[in-house]
Design a protein around this motif. Structure first.
Motif, PDB file in Angstrom:
ATOM      1  N   MET A   4      -0.990 -18.374  24.528  1.00  0.00           N
ATOM      2  CA  MET A   4      -0.831 -18.832  25.881  1.00  0.00           C
ATOM      3  C   MET A   4      -0.100 -20.286  25.983  1.00  0.00           C
ATOM      4  N   SER A   5       0.658 -20.509  26.826  1.00  0.00           N
ATOM      5  CA  SER A   5       1.558 -21.650  26.654  1.00  0.00           C
ATOM      6  C   SER A   5       1.004 -22.517  28.101  1.00  0.00           C
ATOM      7  N   GLU A   6       1.238 -23.817  27.592  1.00  0.00           N
ATOM      8  CA  GLU A   6       1.029 -24.715  28.790  1.00  0.00           C
ATOM      9  C   GLU A   6       2.221 -25.399  29.484  1.00  0.00           C
ATOM     10  N   TYR A   7       2.189 -25.254  30.737  1.00  0.00           N
ATOM     11  CA  TYR A   7       3.515 -25.763  31.602  1.00  0.00           C
ATOM     12  C   TYR A   7       2.808 -26.859  32.503  1.00  0.00           C
ATOM     13  N   ILE A   8       3.703 -28.088  32.585  1.00  0.00           N
ATOM     14  CA  ILE A   8       3.108 -29.136  33.039  1.00  0.00           C
ATOM     15  C   ILE A   8       3.881 -29.003  34.809  1.00  0.00           C
ATOM     16  N   CYS A   9       2.942 -29.418  35.794  1.00  0.00           N
ATOM     17  CA  CYS A   9       3.594 -29.440  37.154  1.00  0.00           C
ATOM     18  C   CYS A   9       4.562 -30.480  37.080  1.00  0.00           C
ATOM     19  N   PRO A  10       5.604 -30.358  37.692  1.00  0.00           N
ATOM     20  CA  PRO A  10       6.508 -31.500  37.742  1.00  0.00           C
ATOM     21  C   PRO A  10       5.987 -32.527  38.674  1.00  0.00           C
ATOM     22  N   TYR A  11       5.035 -32.429  39.861  1.00  0.00           N
ATOM     23  CA  TYR A  11       4.877 -33.113  41.007  1.00  0.00           C
ATOM     24  C   TYR A  11       3.324 -33.781  40.779  1.00  0.00           C
ATOM     25  N   CYS A  12       2.374 -32.927  40.175  1.00  0.00           N
ATOM     26  CA  CYS A  12       1.180 -33.827  39.957  1.00  0.00           C
ATOM     27  C   CYS A  12       0.744 -33.812  38.655  1.00  0.00           C
ATOM     28  N   GLN A  13       1.630 -33.465  37.800  1.00  0.00           N
ATOM     29  CA  GLN A  13       1.550 -33.489  36.209  1.00  0.00           C
ATOM     30  C   GLN A  13       0.177 -32.904  35.549  1.00  0.00           C
ATOM     31  N   GLN A  14      -0.217 -32.055  36.236  1.00  0.00           N
ATOM     32  CA  GLN A  14      -1.451 -31.251  35.799  1.00  0.00           C
ATOM     33  C   GLN A  14      -0.974 -29.918  34.950  1.00  0.00           C
ATOM     34  N   PRO A  15      -1.593 -29.551  33.976  1.00  0.00           N
ATOM     35  CA  PRO A  15      -1.357 -28.368  32.939  1.00  0.00           C
ATOM     36  C   PRO A  15      -1.684 -27.089  33.854  1.00  0.00           C
ATOM     37  N   ILE A  16      -0.615 -26.217  33.762  1.00  0.00           N
ATOM     38  CA  ILE A  16      -0.875 -24.661  34.066  1.00  0.00           C
ATOM     39  C   ILE A  16      -0.744 -24.242  33.101  1.00  0.00           C
ATOM     40  N   TYR A  17      -2.007 -23.056  33.139  1.00  0.00           N
ATOM     41  CA  TYR A  17      -1.915 -22.197  31.816  1.00  0.00           C
ATOM     42  C   TYR A  17      -1.615 -20.724  32.143  1.00  0.00           C
ATOM     43  N   ASP A  18      -1.387 -20.306  33.542  1.00  0.00           N
ATOM     44  CA  ASP A  18      -1.150 -19.282  33.837  1.00  0.00           C
ATOM     45  C   ASP A  18       0.535 -19.012  33.610  1.00  0.00           C
ATOM     46  N   GLU A  19       1.094 -18.033  32.811  1.00  0.00           N
ATOM     47  CA  GLU A  19       2.363 -17.911  32.237  1.00  0.00           C
ATOM     48  C   GLU A  19       3.229 -17.318  33.821  1.00  0.00           C
ATOM     49  N   GLU A  20       2.609 -16.557  34.892  1.00  0.00           N
ATOM     50  CA  GLU A  20       3.300 -16.198  35.689  1.00  0.00           C
ATOM     51  C   GLU A  20       3.422 -16.713  36.943  1.00  0.00           C
ATOM     52  N   ALA A  21       2.722 -18.019  36.875  1.00  0.00           N
ATOM     53  CA  ALA A  21       2.488 -18.638  38.075  1.00  0.00           C
ATOM     54  C   ALA A  21       3.667 -19.153  38.801  1.00  0.00           C
ATOM     55  N   LEU A  22       4.053 -19.168  40.020  1.00  0.00           N
ATOM     56  CA  LEU A  22       5.266 -19.916  40.311  1.00  0.00           C
ATOM     57  C   LEU A  22       5.018 -21.276  41.122  1.00  0.00           C
ATOM     58  N   LEU A  23       3.817 -21.345  41.649  1.00  0.00           N
ATOM     59  CA  LEU A  23       3.300 -22.344  42.260  1.00  0.00           C
ATOM     60  C   LEU A  23       2.102 -23.132  41.732  1.00  0.00           C
ATOM     61  N   CYS A  24       1.922 -24.527  41.819  1.00  0.00           N
ATOM     62  CA  CYS A  24       1.095 -25.163  41.240  1.00  0.00           C
ATOM     63  C   CYS A  24      -0.245 -24.767  41.578  1.00  0.00           C
ATOM     64  N   LEU A  25      -1.241 -24.665  40.882  1.00  0.00           N
ATOM     65  CA  LEU A  25      -3.011 -24.454  41.366  1.00  0.00           C
ATOM     66  C   LEU A  25      -3.313 -25.424  41.931  1.00  0.00           C
ATOM     67  N   TYR A  26      -3.029 -26.772  41.517  1.00  0.00           N
ATOM     68  CA  TYR A  26      -3.717 -27.943  42.048  1.00  0.00           C
ATOM     69  C   TYR A  26      -2.921 -28.350  43.455  1.00  0.00           C
ATOM     70  N   CYS A  27      -1.586 -28.573  43.384  1.00  0.00           N
ATOM     71  CA  CYS A  27      -0.993 -29.192  44.605  1.00  0.00           C
ATOM     72  C   CYS A  27      -0.188 -28.208  45.351  1.00  0.00           C
ATOM     73  N   GLY A  28       0.282 -27.076  45.129  1.00  0.00           N
ATOM     74  CA  GLY A  28       0.748 -25.887  45.888  1.00  0.00           C
ATOM     75  C   GLY A  28       2.520 -26.105  45.855  1.00  0.00           C
TER      76      GLY A  28
END
Length: 64
Positions: A1-25
């Motif tokens: 499982m890979s970690e992706y950092i949101c470019p807007y809120c800098q929160q880590p996203i672990y869902d590999e298929e997510a297109l939108l940030c879970l925290y800021c949208g």
């Protein structure tokens, strides 16, 4: 499982298929891929594809 950092809120996203940030949208700026592009086509493009398919099928029918 890979970690992706949101470019807007800098929160880590672990869902590999997510297109939108879970925290800021906001968009994660990931490429959608071929199947994603087919899923999210604009209505005008869908209408053009349907019309082209109908015309091609009519031409094939008249050639027989």
């Amino acid at each position: 499982m890979s970690e992706y950092i949101c470019p807007y809120c800098q929160q880590p996203i672990y869902d590999e298929e997510a297109l939108l940030c879970l925290y800021c949208g906001q968009s994660l700026n990931r490429c959608v891929g071929f199947m994603g592009k087919l899923k999210y086509l604009k209505p005008k493009i869908i209408i053009v594809i349907i019309v082209v398919l109908v015309l091609v099928s009519f031409m094939i029918l008249t050639i027989r």
